[in-house]
Design an enzyme around this catalytic site. Structure first.
Site, PDB file in Angstrom:
ATOM      1  N   ASP A  14      13.637 -22.855  41.814  1.00 55.73           N
ATOM      2  CA  ASP A  14      13.869 -24.277  41.782  1.00 55.73           C
ATOM      3  C   ASP A  14      14.887 -24.769  42.754  1.00 55.73           C
ATOM      4  OD1 ASP A  14      16.327 -23.389  40.772  1.00 55.73           O
ATOM      5  OD2 ASP A  14      15.689 -23.661  38.664  1.00 55.73           O
ATOM      6  N   ASP A  65      18.087 -27.082  43.684  1.00 50.94           N
ATOM      7  CA  ASP A  65      19.513 -27.562  43.286  1.00 50.94           C
ATOM      8  C   ASP A  65      19.941 -28.552  44.040  1.00 50.94           C
ATOM      9  OD1 ASP A  65      19.335 -26.224  40.388  1.00 50.94           O
ATOM     10  OD2 ASP A  65      19.674 -24.418  41.788  1.00 50.94           O
ATOM     11  N   ASP A  97      29.640 -19.747  41.992  1.00 52.60           N
ATOM     12  CA  ASP A  97      30.130 -18.154  41.263  1.00 52.60           C
ATOM     13  C   ASP A  97      30.116 -17.285  42.469  1.00 52.60           C
ATOM     14  OD1 ASP A  97      27.255 -18.701  41.536  1.00 52.60           O
ATOM     15  OD2 ASP A  97      26.858 -17.936  39.585  1.00 52.60           O
TER      16      ASP A  97
HETATM   17  P1  ATP Z   1      18.017 -19.301  39.996  1.00 50.71           P
HETATM   18  O1  ATP Z   1      17.280 -18.646  41.096  1.00 50.71           O
HETATM   19  O2  ATP Z   1      18.119 -18.472  38.771  1.00 50.71           O
HETATM   20  O3  ATP Z   1      17.883 -20.559  40.110  1.00 50.71           O
HETATM   21  P2  ATP Z   1      20.347 -20.195  41.216  1.00 50.71           P
HETATM   22  O4  ATP Z   1      21.881 -19.489  41.984  1.00 50.71           O
HETATM   23  O5  ATP Z   1      19.857 -21.425  41.655  1.00 50.71           O
HETATM   24  O6  ATP Z   1      19.571 -19.015  40.893  1.00 50.71           O
HETATM   25  P3  ATP Z   1      21.272 -21.945  38.848  1.00 50.71           P
HETATM   26  O7  ATP Z   1      21.415 -21.538  37.529  1.00 50.71           O
HETATM   27  O8  ATP Z   1      20.039 -22.627  39.133  1.00 50.71           O
HETATM   28  O9  ATP Z   1      21.257 -20.421  39.836  1.00 50.71           O
HETATM   29  O10 ATP Z   1      22.650 -22.671  39.482  1.00 50.71           O
HETATM   30  C1  ATP Z   1      22.598 -23.249  40.613  1.00 50.71           C
HETATM   31  C2  ATP Z   1      23.848 -22.907  41.298  1.00 50.71           C
HETATM   32  O11 ATP Z   1      24.891 -23.630  40.408  1.00 50.71           O
HETATM   33  C3  ATP Z   1      24.270 -21.678  41.631  1.00 50.71           C
HETATM   34  O12 ATP Z   1      23.790 -21.218  42.743  1.00 50.71           O
HETATM   35  C4  ATP Z   1      25.790 -21.636  41.660  1.00 50.71           C
HETATM   36  O13 ATP Z   1      26.143 -22.319  42.879  1.00 50.71           O
HETATM   37  C5  ATP Z   1      25.951 -22.755  40.639  1.00 50.71           C
HETATM   38  N1  ATP Z   1      26.263 -22.070  39.297  1.00 50.71           N
HETATM   39  C6  ATP Z   1      25.559 -21.970  38.249  1.00 50.71           C
HETATM   40  N2  ATP Z   1      26.202 -21.508  37.257  1.00 50.71           N
HETATM   41  C7  ATP Z   1      27.276 -21.177  37.721  1.00 50.71           C
HETATM   42  C8  ATP Z   1      28.303 -20.715  36.981  1.00 50.71           C
HETATM   43  N3  ATP Z   1      28.192 -20.439  35.852  1.00 50.71           N
HETATM   44  N4  ATP Z   1      29.764 -20.746  37.633  1.00 50.71           N
HETATM   45  C9  ATP Z   1      29.876 -21.084  38.788  1.00 50.71           C
HETATM   46  N5  ATP Z   1      28.679 -21.548  39.261  1.00 50.71           N
HETATM   47  C10 ATP Z   1      27.555 -21.705  38.940  1.00 50.71           C
HETATM   48 MG    MG Z   2      18.413 -22.754  40.764  1.00 52.22          MG
END
Ligand code: ATP
Ligand code: MG
Length: 452
Positions: A66, A68, A147
């Protein structure tokens, strides 16, 4: 300065700007709806960046799950720009821009919490957990609050550069998952980051950096304070997205598995030889191969399998305590196990109902005489129950093997073939006692504590 120190002091580190010609991200890789949102924010006079998994995965040349977006517009300002916008989340307020089923998540840059005291924007528990994180800030502060370094890369729609806040480019190249800042503090702020470290390591085929991994086993218990609905969501992302088996092994090694499935703790052995462990291996490996070949999966099936041997053990214990029928004892144990499990992972009711169905059908698969086998074939959950029987037969062998083979042959037979098979069963078991054992009392030998 080594990398760890650099990370600890990253307040002083200037973000690196990588111009368009020096990185591989092209707008073609970004979904059309995400691009629309980026442009509209930008034209509205706000900063707009693609961030997180979208940037990370494009740089790794894989398809992002997805997209963000991060911006300096507040959620209310975002809402004013988009008619199709919904504000969500109390702990972490976000704007969702909805295009049919496609949801683009827009987060306002987060800043640091000025003090430990709680107000309507920020709140922290006594042990450091962030209960509310709605203090807005600059992009640099936002970078520090993310994170992992590989998740703190920002693609700027204004000039197509990538802003590397914490050394994520180098970590991507070296395939390292590294938490930004002091690991213990960051895990205490949000213990789910421990699970995320494992998930990204497995999904991206990366190594967790040693100072990021080292504090985890001692802090794993912090997961017990996480709301069970959030942990359930995480358990699905961990175990149902194609890397469940390696993730499970890593979770066990880092002591993260038990806080999610405390019921299984008494089933773990040194050499992973217990029936529950064999079942875990089978169900996770089969889920992974189904996901990776685009077959449908049913999360309830996995939970039914994971909890089956704890259920059997509980049913056996209960059979010493009362004189109910096998069926009633079994269903009582099923309720107890599910009630216990939802305390840590809030399985939605439709899943617990399905888990119960699959379990209950295991008892009925024994009863094949008369019209029973035909009726079972009609059950909506028959296929799941049969697949599960096969898995149990692979763990236990013996009579279960025969039963699974019987059902396999019966299903594949034509009408006449099925009639012959049933007649044979009726003849072999005229009293229906030996083939149909639904209400048989459980084995009254007291189980050894560590045996299944
Ligand atoms: P995915 O491929 O699973 O979507 P993602 O890295 O995009 O991986 P998301 O859960 O969609 O993960 O979160 C988007 C972004 O928000 C992360 O890349 C990170 O930068 C930030 N993020 C999400 N959860 C946390 C957390 N618990 N603490 C700090 N930053 C977070
Ligand atoms: Mg994501």
């Amino acid at each position: 300065m080594n990398n760890d120190n650099r990370m600890r002091n990253n307040n002083n580190v200037k973000p690196k700007i990588i111009p368009r010609r020096e990185h591989g991200i092209s707008r073609k890789g970004i979904g059309g709806n995400a691009l629309k949102v980026l442009y509209r924010l930008n034209r509205g006079g706000y900063e707009a960046y693609l961030v997180g998994g979208g940037v990370r995965d494009l740089l790794l040349e894989t398809q992002p799950k997805d997209f963000d977006i991060a911006t300096n517009a507040t959620p209310e300002e975002v809402r004013r720009l988009f008619r199709n916008c919904r504000l969500v989340g109390r702990r972490f307020r976000l704007a969702h821009i909805l295009y049919g089923r496609d949801v683009i998540e827009v987060a306002t840059f987060r800043g640091h919490h000025a003090s430990k005291k709680s107000d309507k924007y920020a709140s922290q528990s006594n042990d450091g957990r962030l209960l509310r994180d709605n203090v807005y800030g600059t992009i640099d502060e936002d970078g520090e609050r993310r994170d992992f370094t590989v998740n703190a890369l920002y693609y700027n729609i204004d000039d197509f550069s990538v802003r590397d806040h914490a050394g994520g480019m180098e970590d991507l190249k070296n395939r390292v998952i590294r938490l930004i800042g002091d690991p213990e503090t960051r895990y205490r702020e949000d213990p789910v980051r421990m699970l995320r470290a494992v998930r990204f390591a497995a999904k991206l085929n990366m190594q967790i950096n040693s100072s990021t991994a080292e504090p985890i086993p001692a802090l794993a218990h912090l997961l017990c304070d996480i709301p069970s609905a959030r942990l359930f969501e995480e358990s699905i992302k961990l175990l149902q997205t194609g890397h469940g088996y390696p993730i499970y092994l890593m979770l066990r090694e880092l002591k993260l598995f038990s806080p999610m499935f405390p019921i299984l703790e008494g089933h773990f052995t040194e050499d992973s030889s217990s029936k529950a462990e064999q079942m875990l291996t089978l169900v996770l490996q089969s889920t992974d191969s189904r996901v990776n070949s685009d077959q449908r999966i049913n999360p309830a099936f996995m939970y039914a399998a994971i909890l089956w041997y704890p259920l059997e053990r509980r049913a056996e214990e209960l059979s010493f305590e009362n004189d109910f029928t096998h069926y009633d004892t079994f269903m009582m144990a099923a309720n107890e196990i599910l009630d216990e499990q939802v305390k840590s992972l809030a399985l939605p009711r439709r899943f617990t109902a399905m888990v119960r169905d699959i379990w209950q059908l295991q008892l009925r698969l024994n009863r094949r005489s008369g019209t029973r086998a035909y009726k079972l074939l009609e059950q909506p959950k028959f296929r799941a129950a049969f697949d599960f029987l096969e898995m149990r037969s692979r763990v236990e062998g013996g009579q279960l093997n025969e039963l699974a083979t019987w059902w396999d042959v019966f299903q594949k037979a034509d009408r006449e073939g099925r009639n012959n098979i049933i007649q044979f069963i009726n003849k072999a078991c005229p009293s229906k006692k030996t083939c149909d054992q639904p209400h048989k009392r459980l084995n009254k030998h007291k189980p050894q504590s560590n045996q299944e």
